[in-house]
Design a protein around this motif. Structure first.
Motif, short mmCIF file in Angstrom:
data_model
loop_
_atom_site.label_atom_id
_atom_site.label_comp_id
_atom_site.label_asym_id
_atom_site.label_seq_id
_atom_site.Cartn_x
_atom_site.Cartn_y
_atom_site.Cartn_z
N ARG A 134 40.76 -7.25 4.12
CA ARG A 134 41.71 -6.80 4.46
C ARG A 134 42.79 -7.60 5.13
O ARG A 134 43.96 -7.12 5.21
N LYS A 135 42.51 -8.74 5.64
CA LYS A 135 43.46 -9.54 6.22
C LYS A 135 44.54 -10.10 5.07
O LYS A 135 45.83 -10.37 5.27
N LYS A 136 43.98 -10.35 4.01
CA LYS A 136 44.95 -10.86 2.91
C LYS A 136 45.51 -9.87 1.94
O LYS A 136 46.71 -9.83 1.69
N TYR A 137 44.83 -8.79 1.93
CA TYR A 137 45.12 -7.62 1.05
C TYR A 137 45.59 -6.25 1.67
O TYR A 137 46.07 -5.49 0.86
N GLY A 138 45.21 -5.78 2.89
CA GLY A 138 45.78 -4.88 3.13
C GLY A 138 44.36 -3.99 3.68
O GLY A 138 43.17 -4.26 3.39
N ALA A 139 44.52 -2.96 4.64
CA ALA A 139 43.75 -2.15 5.04
C ALA A 139 42.53 -1.71 4.16
O ALA A 139 41.50 -1.16 4.56
N GLY A 140 42.95 -1.24 2.82
CA GLY A 140 42.14 -0.53 1.86
C GLY A 140 41.38 -1.61 1.11
O GLY A 140 40.28 -1.35 0.37
N LEU A 152 38.82 -9.27 -2.65
CA LEU A 152 38.70 -10.83 -2.28
C LEU A 152 38.08 -11.70 -3.23
O LEU A 152 38.64 -12.51 -3.74
N THR A 153 36.98 -11.11 -4.18
CA THR A 153 36.39 -11.73 -5.27
C THR A 153 37.33 -11.99 -6.63
O THR A 153 37.76 -13.17 -6.87
N THR A 154 38.22 -11.03 -6.77
CA THR A 154 39.19 -10.97 -7.76
C THR A 154 40.30 -12.10 -7.48
O THR A 154 40.70 -13.03 -8.35
N GLY A 155 40.53 -11.90 -6.07
CA GLY A 155 41.74 -13.03 -5.47
C GLY A 155 41.25 -14.25 -5.63
O GLY A 155 42.09 -15.11 -6.07
N SER A 215 40.31 -2.09 -6.31
CA SER A 215 41.45 -1.01 -5.93
C SER A 215 42.56 -1.75 -5.67
O SER A 215 43.82 -1.03 -5.95
N ASP A 216 42.80 -2.94 -5.29
CA ASP A 216 44.20 -3.53 -4.96
C ASP A 216 44.65 -4.75 -5.74
O ASP A 216 45.69 -4.88 -5.86
#
Length: 518
Positions: free
Chosen positions: A338-344, A350-353, A380-381
């Motif tokens: 959530r810190k890196k990609y937003g609230a959702g 995180l793993t895909t990132g 999702s994001d």
């Protein structure tokens, strides 16, 4: 080129992928249909030549009448271009001929040259006539493949048949992957496999050298993670140089963020722990910047050791995603997401990132990255990097997706189908040692998962395939037993990657041929 007074016969090989020529029934045993062309009266001395018998089989042969060619005392290998010196010297040594360098070809010689062929860099034309052999191709790789055909012709029958071979691979990726992390393989053994792969026209060697059980290549940036038994960098350089001489690209793999047990053993603070503090085997905590740094240190370091264009990032079996509720089990991962990609955002984001960030590192070194199919998550994001290739091996993971989901999205796929192409030492779980016969008779590059092919419209996105040796129960076989066990599967696979049509030879005849020529 045929000698004066010959009858030339064109052998048609059709590119429809179906194994039959238009308007005919089943293909003949020589994979061809002979069509007599107008010509002078036949020679009195020589029967019409038959197509070469090689593994993989040549795609097209134009028959002619003549004595063929065999190596003889005084014969030379000469080149038209100095860029072919390595191929010329290798072939001369193998056929016990003299290497003549850049010179005009004479009777009894083999001449290697570059041309402007339009069938791709791995295509070649091999002409036997007028008492000599000419091998040409648009690039060194194709000429090298032509020399492998000539070597097998001589090994199998002593004589290369008169006529013209025009040949090319169906698939651009023809690979063999070796798990050197769980089991140490000596440099000499790997070099023997490189020579074998080159003679069979493979063009990739994968080295999976980091896993839970070991890290098997010398490291300057992190020597603390290296296993006692390992390859030195000098040994790796020799392997890479030998592979390059055979036009084989070495594809390294440092699997992450799972399968990092050897790294964690030296850095236990990086191990992923659940909400109760229980450690997760092989998995690093991807919320910690130090975990990314150590992996990136290694990717940067080995980019200089492996100069090829390909890199395997792994990405499979990250255990944080195998539990019923990853967010509840690993709240630190959710916080970081959530810190890196937003609230959702969640754990899959995180793993895909993580995978995208590692891809960016190797892409910065000019590499094309691939990852195991279960390293691509429904996120999702955060979508997986669009340039990542899919190494599809299984449909057994949680949330498994069919190959067509990747292919339909436009991704390129390398086929590692674990039902046919996985040689897992000790046969754990449901694995059984693959046989050459099953690959030869049942598998095609379209059979990406299980035994059902994907629609033919996706063929161009399937780059090829790779046979994989995994050493889960490492003491189950010796190096020599592994070499013997993979021998016929490698030969069957190269046939199916070089030519996707139904083979003309029965398995029994193919096996006998392989024993004779390779």
């Amino acid at each position: 080129m045929a000698v004066a007074g010959v009858v030339a016969v064109a052998v048609a090989v059709w590119p429809d992928g179906g194994g039959t020529s238009p308007g005919t029934g089943s293909p003949s045993e020589d994979r061809s249909r002979a069509v007599a062309a107008p010509s002078p009266s036949p020679t009195r001395h020589y029967p019409l030549s038959e197509a070469p018998r090689t593994v993989p089989a040549v795609r097209e042969h134009t028959a002619a009448r003549g004595p063929g060619w065999r190596p003889a005392a005084g014969g030379r290998v000469v080149v038209r271009d100095n860029r072919l010196a390595d191929e010329g010297r290798l072939l001369a040594g193998e056929l016990k001929l003299t290497y003549g360098g850049r010179a005009a070809a004479g009777a009894g010689d083999v001449e290697l040259g570059l041309d402007k062929g339009k069938e791709g860099p791995e295509s070649y034309t091999l002409t036997v006539g007028n008492g000599r052999v000419t091998v040409t191709g648009p690039a060194e790789a194709g000429v090298f493949h032509g020399t492998r055909t000539l070597k097998q012709e001589v090994r199998g029958g002593g004589t290369a048949p008169e006529g013209v071979v025009r040949d090319r691979p169906a698939k651009p990726v023809r690979g063999f992957m070796l798990d050197t992390a769980r089991k140490h393989f000596t440099a000499a053994w790997i070099e023997d496999r490189v020579r074998e792969l080159g003679d069979l026209k493979y063009n990739q060697l994968g080295l999976h050298f980091s896993d839970d059980q070991g890290f098997r290549i010398e490291s300057d940036t992190h020597p603390e993670i290296v296993s006692r038994q390992h390859l030195t960098k000098d040994e790796v350089r020799r392997i890479v140089a030998l592979a390059k001489s055979r036009h084989i690209t070495v594809v390294p793999e440092i699997d992450s963020p799972g399968h990092l047990g050897a790294v964690i053993a030296a850095h236990p603070d990086l191990q992923l722990r659940n909400v109760s503090g229980v450690p997760v085997r092989g998995a690093v905590d991807i919320s910690k910047p130090a975990a990314a740094k150590i992996v990136d240190d290694l990717l940067d370091e080995y980019a200089g050791l492996f100069p090829g264009t390909e890199w395997h990032l792994g990405g499979d079996e990250y255990q944080a995603l195998t539990v019923a509720d990853p967010a509840a089990s690993f709240p630190q991962l959710v916080t970081a997401a959530r810190k890196k990609y937003g609230a959702g955002a969640g754990v899959t984001d995180l793993t895909t990132g993580w995978l995208n960030d590692r891809a960016e590192v190797v892409q910065g070194h000019g590499r094309t990255a691939r990852a195991w199919n279960d390293g691509f998550f429904r996120s999702s994001d955060v979508p997986a990097d669009g340039d990542l290739r899919v190494a599809y091996w299984t449909g057994k993971e949680i949330g498994a997706r069919q190959p067509v989901e990747y292919l339909g999205a436009g991704r390129e796929v390398v086929n590692y189908n674990d039902e046919y192409l996985y040689y897992v030492l000790g046969e754990p779980q449901t694995f059984v040692y693959p046989t050459g016969q099953r690959i030869y008779e049942q598998w095609t590059p379209l059979v990406v998962r299980g035994s059902t092919p994907v629609p033919a419209k996706y063929d161009s996105r399937i780059l090829g395939g790779s046979f994989a040796v995994w050493c889960d129960l490492s003491n189950s076989q010796t190096q020599d037993q592994v070499a013997a066990g993979i021998r016929m599967p490698l030969r069957a696979l190269t046939q199916k990657l070089w030519d996707q049509r139904t083979p003309s030879l029965s398995w029994t005849r193919f096996k006998a041929l392989a024993d004779q020529v390779s």
